[in-house]
Scaffold this motif. Structure first.
Motif, PDB file in Angstrom:
ATOM      1  N   SER A  10       0.967  -1.242   0.063  1.00 19.96           N
ATOM      2  CA  SER A  10       0.045   0.162  -0.004  1.00 19.96           C
ATOM      3  C   SER A  10       0.858   1.208  -0.139  1.00 19.96           C
ATOM      4  CB  SER A  10      -0.841   0.068   1.002  1.00 19.96           C
ATOM      5  OG  SER A  10      -0.305  -0.026   2.468  1.00 19.96           O
ATOM      6  N   PRO A  11       0.271   2.314  -0.335  1.00 16.35           N
ATOM      7  CA  PRO A  11       1.268   3.610  -0.566  1.00 16.35           C
ATOM      8  C   PRO A  11       2.092   3.780   0.938  1.00 16.35           C
ATOM      9  CG  PRO A  11      -0.936   4.188  -1.190  1.00 16.35           C
ATOM     10  CD  PRO A  11      -1.016   2.759  -0.621  1.00 16.35           C
ATOM     11  N   TYR A  43       3.189   5.283  -7.490  1.00 19.84           N
ATOM     12  CA  TYR A  43       2.649   4.196  -6.868  1.00 19.84           C
ATOM     13  C   TYR A  43       3.055   4.228  -5.191  1.00 19.84           C
ATOM     14  CZ  TYR A  43       1.612   1.493 -10.873  1.00 19.84           C
ATOM     15  OH  TYR A  43       0.780   1.057 -12.196  1.00 19.84           O
ATOM     16  N   GLY A  46       0.852   6.806  -3.570  1.00 23.00           N
ATOM     17  CA  GLY A  46      -0.739   6.653  -3.733  1.00 23.00           C
ATOM     18  C   GLY A  46      -1.339   7.403  -4.715  1.00 23.00           C
ATOM     19  N   ARG A  48      -2.207   7.192  -7.600  1.00 22.56           N
ATOM     20  CA  ARG A  48      -2.752   6.662  -8.965  1.00 22.56           C
ATOM     21  C   ARG A  48      -4.210   6.388  -8.284  1.00 22.56           C
ATOM     22  NH1 ARG A  48      -0.239   3.703 -12.791  1.00 22.56           N
ATOM     23  NH2 ARG A  48      -2.301   4.157 -13.569  1.00 22.56           N
ATOM     24  N   LEU A  53      -4.498   1.228  -8.061  1.00 20.18           N
ATOM     25  CA  LEU A  53      -3.557   0.550  -6.931  1.00 20.18           C
ATOM     26  C   LEU A  53      -4.184  -0.662  -6.501  1.00 20.18           C
ATOM     27  CD1 LEU A  53      -3.247   3.844  -4.889  1.00 20.18           C
ATOM     28  CD2 LEU A  53      -1.482   2.929  -6.232  1.00 20.18           C
TER      29      LEU A  53
END
Length: 337
Positions: A10-11, A43, A46, A48, A53
């Protein structure tokens, strides 16, 4: 052999995935130097769309990387040989469509694990030797190959009246594209148009540089490369349409998340050709290495490369991404994991 893969889950959150590598007919490469791309940053931060994602993650980032061969089941490379790894992976053959545009091709670090790994098992045809190329320069081979691909397509598609070729943008991509154009079209005037005076100062090899709001009234270009991306794409494309001569070719290279409005009336009146250019293939890597073996070209690249401290932990991965966010051009780092 157990392999460590450093995935973004995750980010700004990494996790280690354990994988088993088999010693078959592939080549096993130990990554040595890597470079960060804007796509990696999007990416990581976060930036995007959430649906994108959710579809892409978890995955290992980084698609700009060189490394040393530690095992070659294909007997193509020597142990210890420095190689660039090609992230584009075609699954079909074609004599017409470039490998980076073929249906079914996939790209490492875009839905598939990139090179943030302890070792990379990869096919021999996805490797190119980096003989006489410094390791930190080898890290940006993929980046240079993207410029090579665009320039080669331009050479094949544009008309031969190439008195003045302009590059819109003052970032890393613009720098590489302008450098390749300068080495390739020696009889053409290569000009760069940007918004940041400090960045434009790096383009001393160009024949001229201009700020976007200070273009001469009689300014014109024969052909153009758009290397801005994002919201800047609209303004760059609009200026290009305004200043380009009839039947000029426009290479679109900047990535935009949102749709960009285009003045189709003037495109039609001038008979312009717009060409989308993205990523690269094996042939582009081979030609990129030829440029990167030239001392003058290497010296130019050194101007825009910032080498951060080596990465020896997950915290160091976070550090280089923070560093890259605050450097004007390219960030490279030695991979010690």
């Amino acid at each position: 052999m157990i392999n460590y893969i450093y995935q973004l889950v995750s980010p700004q959150v990494f996790s280690i995935k354990y994988d088993d590598i088999e010693f078959g007919d592939k080549v096993i490469v130990k990554p040595k130097y890597m470079a960060i791309c804007h796509a990696d940053q999007r990416y990581y931060l976060g930036q995007r769309d959430q649906a994108v994602l959710s579809k892409k993650l978890p995955m290992a980032l980084i698609h700009e990387c060189c490394g040393e061969v530690v095992y070659d089941g294909s007997n193509t490379f020597k142990n210890g040989e420095l190689v660039a790894m090609i992230p584009n992976t075609p699954t079909a053959e074609s004599d017409i469509i470039y490998e980076n545009y073929r249906k079914g091709s996939y790209f490492l670090s875009s839905g598939y694990d990139g090179f943030l790994r302890e070792y990379v098992d990869i096919s021999a045809n996805r490797l190119v030797s980096l003989e006489n190329v410094p390791s930190h320069i080898g890290a940006v081979t993929e980046f240079v190959s993207v410029g090579v691909h665009a320039v080669s397509r331009f050479a094949a598609l544009s008309h031969t009246q190439r008195e003045r070729i302009a590059v819109w943008g003052d970032g890393s991509l613009s720098f590489v594209v302008a450098s390749i154009l300068k080495n390739t079209f020696k009889d053409s005037e290569i000009v760069v148009i940007g918004r940041n005076p400090r960045k434009l100062a790096y383009f001393s090899f160009a024949d001229a540089t201009y700020l976007t709001d200070a273009l001469p009234k009689d300014f014109y270009v024969s052909h153009a490369f758009e290397c801005c991306g994002g919201e800047g794409s609209y303004y760059a494309i609009d200026d290009i349409i305004k200043y380009i001569l009839p039947q000029g070719s426009v290479m679109l290279m900047g990535v935009s998340e949102n749709k960009v409005a285009i003045n189709t009336r003037d495109i039609l009146e001038k008979g312009l050709t717009f060409v989308g250019s993205s990523r690269s293939g094996r042939e582009d890597f081979i030609n990129a290495v030829k440029y990167m073996q030239d001392k003058e070209f290497i010296n130019r690249l050194n101007l825009i490369i910032y080498e951060d401290k080596p990465v020896s932990s997950i915290e160091d991965i976070h550090r280089v991404f923070r560093t890259d966010f605050n450097t004007p051009f390219k960030t490279v780092f030695k991979w010690n994991l």
